[in-house]
Design a protein around this motif. Structure first.
Motif, PDB file in Angstrom:
ATOM      1  N   ASN A 168      -1.788   7.382   0.145  1.00 40.41           N
ATOM      2  CA  ASN A 168      -2.607   7.339   0.422  1.00 40.41           C
ATOM      3  C   ASN A 168      -4.400   6.289   1.103  1.00 40.41           C
ATOM      4  O   ASN A 168      -4.797   6.892   1.898  1.00 40.41           O
ATOM      5  CB  ASN A 168      -3.333   6.597  -0.888  1.00 40.41           C
ATOM      6  CG  ASN A 168      -3.664   7.951  -2.483  1.00 40.41           C
ATOM      7  OD1 ASN A 168      -3.592   8.688  -2.467  1.00 40.41           O
ATOM      8  ND2 ASN A 168      -2.668   7.939  -3.254  1.00 40.41           N
ATOM      9  N   GLN A 169      -3.533   5.400   1.005  1.00 39.44           N
ATOM     10  CA  GLN A 169      -3.949   4.352   2.628  1.00 39.44           C
ATOM     11  C   GLN A 169      -3.578   4.695   3.711  1.00 39.44           C
ATOM     12  O   GLN A 169      -4.346   4.538   4.575  1.00 39.44           O
ATOM     13  CB  GLN A 169      -3.997   3.206   1.992  1.00 39.44           C
ATOM     14  CG  GLN A 169      -4.341   2.196   0.713  1.00 39.44           C
ATOM     15  CD  GLN A 169      -3.767   2.340  -0.637  1.00 39.44           C
ATOM     16  OE1 GLN A 169      -2.304   2.483  -0.437  1.00 39.44           O
ATOM     17  NE2 GLN A 169      -4.152   2.985  -2.042  1.00 39.44           N
ATOM     18  N   LEU A 199       1.103  -1.154   0.000  1.00 37.28           N
ATOM     19  CA  LEU A 199       0.265  -0.168   0.158  1.00 37.28           C
ATOM     20  C   LEU A 199       0.392   1.202  -0.620  1.00 37.28           C
ATOM     21  O   LEU A 199       2.381   1.043  -0.158  1.00 37.28           O
ATOM     22  CB  LEU A 199      -0.980  -0.139   0.860  1.00 37.28           C
ATOM     23  CG  LEU A 199      -2.339  -0.828   1.509  1.00 37.28           C
ATOM     24  CD1 LEU A 199      -1.925  -1.131   2.579  1.00 37.28           C
ATOM     25  CD2 LEU A 199      -2.339  -1.251  -0.036  1.00 37.28           C
ATOM     26  N   THR A 204     -13.747   8.396   0.016  1.00 35.42           N
ATOM     27  CA  THR A 204     -12.143   7.959   0.235  1.00 35.42           C
ATOM     28  C   THR A 204     -11.919   6.883   0.563  1.00 35.42           C
ATOM     29  O   THR A 204     -11.075   6.333   0.741  1.00 35.42           O
ATOM     30  CB  THR A 204     -11.736   9.493   0.381  1.00 35.42           C
ATOM     31  OG1 THR A 204     -11.238  10.925  -0.373  1.00 35.42           O
ATOM     32  CG2 THR A 204      -9.965   8.837   0.938  1.00 35.42           C
ATOM     33  N   MET A 252      -5.127   7.923   4.928  1.00 32.48           N
ATOM     34  CA  MET A 252      -6.396   7.596   4.974  1.00 32.48           C
ATOM     35  C   MET A 252      -6.616   7.203   6.969  1.00 32.48           C
ATOM     36  O   MET A 252      -7.628   7.202   7.684  1.00 32.48           O
ATOM     37  CB  MET A 252      -6.943   6.683   3.846  1.00 32.48           C
ATOM     38  CG  MET A 252      -8.801   6.546   4.281  1.00 32.48           C
ATOM     39  SD  MET A 252      -9.779   5.625   5.490  1.00 32.48           S
ATOM     40  CE  MET A 252      -9.018   4.255   4.664  1.00 32.48           C
ATOM     41  N   LYS A 312     -12.964   3.212  -0.807  1.00 34.39           N
ATOM     42  CA  LYS A 312     -11.913   3.365  -1.319  1.00 34.39           C
ATOM     43  C   LYS A 312     -10.835   2.647  -0.906  1.00 34.39           C
ATOM     44  O   LYS A 312     -10.148   1.400  -0.969  1.00 34.39           O
ATOM     45  CB  LYS A 312     -12.146   4.322  -2.733  1.00 34.39           C
ATOM     46  CG  LYS A 312     -10.659   3.348  -3.686  1.00 34.39           C
ATOM     47  CD  LYS A 312     -11.136   4.674  -4.646  1.00 34.39           C
ATOM     48  CE  LYS A 312     -10.915   4.641  -5.668  1.00 34.39           C
ATOM     49  NZ  LYS A 312      -9.233   4.381  -5.469  1.00 34.39           N
ATOM     50  N   LYS A 313     -10.227   3.330   0.013  1.00 37.85           N
ATOM     51  CA  LYS A 313      -9.252   3.069   0.560  1.00 37.85           C
ATOM     52  C   LYS A 313      -9.179   1.529   1.728  1.00 37.85           C
ATOM     53  O   LYS A 313      -7.900   1.390   1.908  1.00 37.85           O
ATOM     54  CB  LYS A 313      -8.147   3.676   1.512  1.00 37.85           C
ATOM     55  CG  LYS A 313      -7.943   4.987   0.603  1.00 37.85           C
ATOM     56  CD  LYS A 313      -7.522   4.390  -0.673  1.00 37.85           C
ATOM     57  CE  LYS A 313      -8.102   5.798  -1.619  1.00 37.85           C
ATOM     58  NZ  LYS A 313      -7.529   5.844  -3.356  1.00 37.85           N
ATOM     59  N   ASP A 333      -9.011  -1.203  -1.041  1.00 41.02           N
ATOM     60  CA  ASP A 333      -7.854  -1.118  -1.138  1.00 41.02           C
ATOM     61  C   ASP A 333      -7.082  -1.858  -0.052  1.00 41.02           C
ATOM     62  O   ASP A 333      -6.786  -3.262  -0.421  1.00 41.02           O
ATOM     63  CB  ASP A 333      -7.370  -0.603  -1.017  1.00 41.02           C
ATOM     64  CG  ASP A 333      -7.602   0.391  -2.268  1.00 41.02           C
ATOM     65  OD1 ASP A 333      -8.137  -0.169  -3.347  1.00 41.02           O
ATOM     66  OD2 ASP A 333      -6.998   1.982  -2.037  1.00 41.02           O
TER      67      ASP A 333
END
Length: 411
Positions: A294-295, A291, A343, A298, A346-347, A350
């Motif tokens: 972005n992850q 990862l 967001t 978050m 979505k994360k 992921d």
């Protein structure tokens, strides 16, 4: 007496004539219809309109017969049978005819070993989604913590993942690791997951895995908070929540997957940073999981009891700081905007979809997935075949032929 017989004979001749006229109107090529005039109530006959159907002509004949019977008592008894027949010209109930003509729908459950090689991945995926929709109300009714608590638990369960070798990860092993210092803040959330699991398992035929519950409960808990925040600003009667927040819907934008398997023991120690972690530790942690910033940004507010601690550590890295600025611009739109919520979901996906032992399974990749039952189905208009159902009571009725359900009157 002779006069009444004569009257009856005269009426009989007229009825026969009407019948011949009806037949001639049906068989002849010029179309004859009745159309309402816009200037008066008179009925005009035109030959350029659509042809009278056979059913319309027969219905008109039945009406004439009924009128004759009502005006001539002597004929009433004679016409009763004809009238009854004329009023059932529709052919009876189509559903009843089909029920008689079709063989009975039969559903014979078969073992997973026998069924799974004969069903494709799409059918198995649909059965899993049936299962997920069935348990959703049970999950929602038993959520009793803020979604941040469930987010932290999901992160710590998946946080042992190593992308090189695709080892460990979101496998429910956290239940064997709660005595580790880095997992001390996860105990409360796991106790809630235990309660939810007991409630779900009491309603299904295949128990849900810890790994799946830990991964999907944050979705539902987050949506509860998103809706609360939205309606506080927009009012309870605002109809646009689902439209705006479609990206957080587990069956539409979010597309949650289930089927994760539980580990039977703990993952190795030292893979999840603790309270004394540095910025470099956090960056290396997420990189090891496959990862990125972005992850990490978050999840940063959910890593520790104080949300500011994780975020402050994360933004000390320049790349993380720019991502955090983007997220902050989303938050400035207000609680009525879906940007931050989408967001977050979505994360979360992921991580929970990719950090799985062996890597993320593709549709149909698991030949024998969880939460799917199999049956041989035949009759009721169905071609004999093996089909799939969600693993909960009554799902076979929902999964059988829609045509057969209509015949039985279930729909």
């Amino acid at each position: 007496m002779s006069s009444s017989i004569a009257a009856a004979s005269s009426i009989g001749v007229k009825a026969n004539a009407l019948t011949r006229v009806s037949k001639r109107a049906i068989n002849s090529k010029p179309a004859v219809v009745c159309s309402a005039s816009s200037k008066s109530d008179d009925v005009a006959v035109g030959s350029s309109q659509d042809a009278v159907t056979r059913r319309q002509a027969l219905a008109a004949g039945a009406a004439v017969t009924a009128t004759l019977g009502a005006s001539t008592p002597a004929l009433a008894g004679l016409l009763d049978g004809a009238l009854d027949g004329a009023l059932t010209l529709g052919g009876g109930d189509v559903k009843e005819k089909r029920a008689v003509n079709l063989p009975e729908l039969q559903i014979e459950f078969i073992s997973r070993e026998e069924g799974y090689p004969l069903a494709n991945g799409g059918e198995k995926g649909r059965a899993q989604q049936q299962y997920l929709k069935f348990i959703e109300p049970v999950i929602v009714a038993n959520i009793d913590l803020p979604y941040s608590e469930y987010m932290r638990l999901a992160l710590h369960d998946a946080g042992t993942y190593e992308v090189v070798g695709k080892k460990n990860g979101a496998n429910g092993s956290i239940r064997f690791e709660l005595d580790r210092p880095e997992n001390a803040l996860c105990k409360k959330a796991f106790a809630s997951i235990e309660k939810i699991k007991k409630a779900v398992d009491a309603t299904v035929t295949q128990p849900i895995s810890y790994a799946d519950l830990i991964a999907i409960v944050p979705h539902f808990a987050a949506r509860i908070q998103f809706a609360k925040d939205y309606y506080e600003v927009m009012g309870e009667d605002d109809p646009n929540y689902e439209f705006l927040f479609i990206g957080t819907n587990p069956y539409l934008g979010a597309k949650m997957r289930i089927g994760r398997k539980d580990a039977d023991g703990p993952d190795p120690e030292g893979l999840v940073p603790g309270e004394d972690a540095s910025t470099e530790d956090l960056v290396a942690w997420f990189k090891r999981m496959g990862l990125g910033p972005n992850q990490l940004v978050m999840f940063a507010p959910y890593m520790y009891e104080n949300p500011a601690k994780g975020l402050d550590l994360a933004v000390q890295d320049g790349t993380n700081a720019s991502v955090a600025n983007q997220y902050e611009s989303q938050r400035k739109l207000g609680k009525r905007a879906p940007g931050p919520a989408v967001t977050i979901i979505k994360k979360l996906k992921d991580m929970t979809d990719n950090c799985i032992p062996g890597g993320p399974p593709y549709v149909g990749g698991d030949r024998d997935p969880n939460y799917v039952e199999y049956a041989y189905i035949r009759g009721g208009g169905e071609i004999p075949r093996v089909t799939t159902f969600g693993a909960y009571p009554g799902s076979s009725d929902l999964g059988s032929s829609k045509f057969a359900q209509k015949v039985r009157g279930d729909r």
